[in-house]
Write a protein that holds these residues in place. Sequence first.
Motif, PDB file in Angstrom:
ATOM      1  N   ALA A 156       0.443  -8.438  10.966  1.00  0.00           N
ATOM      2  CA  ALA A 156      -0.774  -9.194  10.711  1.00  0.00           C
ATOM      3  C   ALA A 156      -1.575  -9.242   9.657  1.00  0.00           C
ATOM      4  O   ALA A 156      -1.982  -9.852   8.959  1.00  0.00           O
ATOM      5  N   GLU A 157      -1.483  -7.682   9.028  1.00  0.00           N
ATOM      6  CA  GLU A 157      -2.041  -7.591   7.784  1.00  0.00           C
ATOM      7  C   GLU A 157      -1.248  -7.815   6.568  1.00  0.00           C
ATOM      8  O   GLU A 157      -1.803  -7.559   5.422  1.00  0.00           O
ATOM      9  N   ALA A 158      -0.105  -8.300   6.758  1.00  0.00           N
ATOM     10  CA  ALA A 158       0.599  -8.409   5.389  1.00  0.00           C
ATOM     11  C   ALA A 158       0.162  -9.277   4.334  1.00  0.00           C
ATOM     12  O   ALA A 158       0.303  -8.936   3.197  1.00  0.00           O
ATOM     13  N   PRO A 159      -0.528 -10.533   4.853  1.00  0.00           N
ATOM     14  CA  PRO A 159      -1.165 -11.245   3.602  1.00  0.00           C
ATOM     15  C   PRO A 159      -2.269 -10.348   2.541  1.00  0.00           C
ATOM     16  O   PRO A 159      -2.181 -10.538   1.697  1.00  0.00           O
ATOM     17  N   ARG A 160      -2.898  -9.587   3.467  1.00  0.00           N
ATOM     18  CA  ARG A 160      -3.836  -8.689   2.862  1.00  0.00           C
ATOM     19  C   ARG A 160      -3.195  -7.835   1.952  1.00  0.00           C
ATOM     20  O   ARG A 160      -3.446  -7.697   0.841  1.00  0.00           O
ATOM     21  N   GLY A 161      -2.306  -6.984   2.430  1.00  0.00           N
ATOM     22  CA  GLY A 161      -1.288  -6.081   1.664  1.00  0.00           C
ATOM     23  C   GLY A 161      -0.600  -7.040   0.375  1.00  0.00           C
ATOM     24  O   GLY A 161      -0.626  -6.205  -0.673  1.00  0.00           O
ATOM     25  N   TYR A 162      -0.159  -8.085   0.533  1.00  0.00           N
ATOM     26  CA  TYR A 162       0.547  -8.768  -0.673  1.00  0.00           C
ATOM     27  C   TYR A 162      -0.572  -8.904  -1.655  1.00  0.00           C
ATOM     28  O   TYR A 162      -0.708  -8.905  -2.820  1.00  0.00           O
ATOM     29  N   ALA A 163      -1.732  -9.569  -1.383  1.00  0.00           N
ATOM     30  CA  ALA A 163      -2.827  -9.837  -2.162  1.00  0.00           C
ATOM     31  C   ALA A 163      -3.700  -8.465  -2.922  1.00  0.00           C
ATOM     32  O   ALA A 163      -3.671  -8.591  -3.999  1.00  0.00           O
ATOM     33  N   GLU A 164      -3.618  -7.536  -2.157  1.00  0.00           N
ATOM     34  CA  GLU A 164      -4.003  -6.064  -2.844  1.00  0.00           C
ATOM     35  C   GLU A 164      -3.096  -5.653  -3.801  1.00  0.00           C
ATOM     36  O   GLU A 164      -3.300  -5.131  -4.922  1.00  0.00           O
ATOM     37  N   PHE A 165      -1.929  -5.787  -3.273  1.00  0.00           N
ATOM     38  CA  PHE A 165      -0.701  -5.243  -4.331  1.00  0.00           C
ATOM     39  C   PHE A 165      -0.737  -5.996  -5.416  1.00  0.00           C
ATOM     40  O   PHE A 165      -0.422  -5.460  -6.574  1.00  0.00           O
ATOM     41  N   ASP A 166      -0.782  -7.422  -5.209  1.00  0.00           N
ATOM     42  CA  ASP A 166      -0.770  -8.225  -6.522  1.00  0.00           C
ATOM     43  C   ASP A 166      -1.779  -7.985  -7.520  1.00  0.00           C
ATOM     44  O   ASP A 166      -1.737  -7.998  -8.758  1.00  0.00           O
ATOM     45  N   ALA A 167      -3.154  -7.460  -6.701  1.00  0.00           N
ATOM     46  CA  ALA A 167      -4.242  -7.196  -7.731  1.00  0.00           C
ATOM     47  C   ALA A 167      -4.248  -6.037  -8.275  1.00  0.00           C
ATOM     48  O   ALA A 167      -5.106  -5.491  -9.205  1.00  0.00           O
ATOM     49  N   GLY A 168      -2.850  -5.402  -8.297  1.00  0.00           N
ATOM     50  CA  GLY A 168      -2.737  -3.842  -8.743  1.00  0.00           C
ATOM     51  C   GLY A 168      -3.235  -2.530  -7.968  1.00  0.00           C
ATOM     52  O   GLY A 168      -3.299  -1.585  -8.505  1.00  0.00           O
ATOM     53  N   ALA A 169      -3.265  -2.679  -6.844  1.00  0.00           N
ATOM     54  CA  ALA A 169      -3.573  -1.719  -5.989  1.00  0.00           C
ATOM     55  C   ALA A 169      -2.511  -0.694  -6.021  1.00  0.00           C
ATOM     56  O   ALA A 169      -1.263  -0.858  -6.149  1.00  0.00           O
ATOM     57  N   ALA A 170      -2.921   0.652  -6.159  1.00  0.00           N
ATOM     58  CA  ALA A 170      -2.008   1.761  -6.440  1.00  0.00           C
ATOM     59  C   ALA A 170      -1.497   2.376  -5.115  1.00  0.00           C
ATOM     60  O   ALA A 170      -1.680   3.441  -4.590  1.00  0.00           O
ATOM     61  N   THR A 171      -0.811   1.417  -4.358  1.00  0.00           N
ATOM     62  CA  THR A 171      -0.552   1.763  -2.894  1.00  0.00           C
ATOM     63  C   THR A 171       0.857   0.952  -2.649  1.00  0.00           C
ATOM     64  O   THR A 171       1.079  -0.033  -3.063  1.00  0.00           O
ATOM     65  N   LYS A 172       1.663   1.666  -1.988  1.00  0.00           N
ATOM     66  CA  LYS A 172       2.740   1.107  -1.513  1.00  0.00           C
ATOM     67  C   LYS A 172       2.586   0.697  -0.016  1.00  0.00           C
ATOM     68  O   LYS A 172       2.472   1.753   0.897  1.00  0.00           O
ATOM     69  N   TYR A 173       2.453  -0.475   0.305  1.00  0.00           N
ATOM     70  CA  TYR A 173       2.482  -0.858   1.601  1.00  0.00           C
ATOM     71  C   TYR A 173       3.552  -0.940   2.796  1.00  0.00           C
ATOM     72  O   TYR A 173       4.559  -1.647   2.244  1.00  0.00           O
TER      73      TYR A 173
END
Length: 406
Positions: free
Chosen positions: A379-396
């Motif tokens: 359910a949190e996938a949309p947030r993960g995509y948005a944060e990754f797109d914004a440059g988060a140094a994270t592998k979701y």
Amino acid sequence: MSGNKAVAYKSPGVVEVIDTPYPTFELKDGPGVNPANVGRKVPHGVILRTVTTNICGSDQHMVRGRTTAPADLVLGHEITGEVIETGPDVEFIKVGDIVSVPFNISCGRCRNCKEAKTGICLNVNPDRPGSAYGYVDMGGWVGGQAEYVLVPYADWNLLKFPDRDQALEKIMDLTMLSDILPTGFHGAVSAGVTVGSTVYVAGAGPVGLAAAAASQLLGAAVVIVGDMNEDRLAQARSFGCEAINVGAGDPADQIEQILGVREVDCGIDAVGFEARGHGGGAGAQEAPATVLNSLMDLTAAGGSLGIPGLYVTGDPGAADDAAKKGNLSLSLGTGWAKSLSFTTGQCPVMKYNRQLMMAILHDRIHIAKAVNAQAISLAEAPRGYAEFDAGAATKYVLDPNGYLSN
């Protein structure tokens, strides 16, 4: 079983969790499914309950609207799962096995598969060699960012983990075997990395970090990672890499400050077709040939370039008409004059995944830490995509069925 929830691409910048059919042993019509694959029987397949499935930078290209992906395409090609049902032709994989799924879909029967070129299987995509789950123009095999997923040619494709409890204990590392760790490793191997090498990795996203960790595993003396994102560069430094901000100036100048010379033995492109020009700071404009041309300048004569970064033949969002068709202004003369070798294309995951599994199980590499893996719910996938797109140094890492919370 009749239900299944999955992450789908809706429109540029928008993904949603949708209800989608539970998989069967036959390909159905749907978004992105090649018409020639509709009705294809899959008696050699299995149905997995997804244990983990990761958000990948390749997914992000589609979500940004930079490909011809259709709306409602179910995403996800990085899949680890538990077998819950087997087709009648499956002989060796059993219900209850915990398995890694190579993102390449391959038949194991064609010439290319028999030559270990599983990234360009001839039998799974009617349009061209090569296929993958949940990806545009790859035949329409349904993606694995879902509760359940179908995997064809299971005896051939699946990597079974030897011990269930050990696998679940190390699952945050093992989930990287479906794509980014073998892809990064392939980039390093293709670049000729060996004991004592100096290596430059362009891009500090998850694949770039995996390539850097793989270079260390192969014995590199110095691994330098370049990016414009300071958080991602800090992540590279966290496991012993040198890091340079290419937005601040010429990478060669910064490499010279580290090595005393302006060249490296091995170059790896982990950026791909959305590269931006160097030296322009945060506002640098997109220039898709930048990384490839830079690597030709930076790699010593006689060296090799590993190019796991994605390049496409159709990019509606490209800066010019040529790039929209995948045509880039490469300084091929530089590569020719320096006798450089180039390796491009999908990583043939099965060439490396078992060896890398053993390296993980025996603590020779800690890839989840290197890429800063973080588990989130489906359910949190949309947030993960948005944060990754914004440059988060994270592998979701998505957890559709609660395996990581048990």
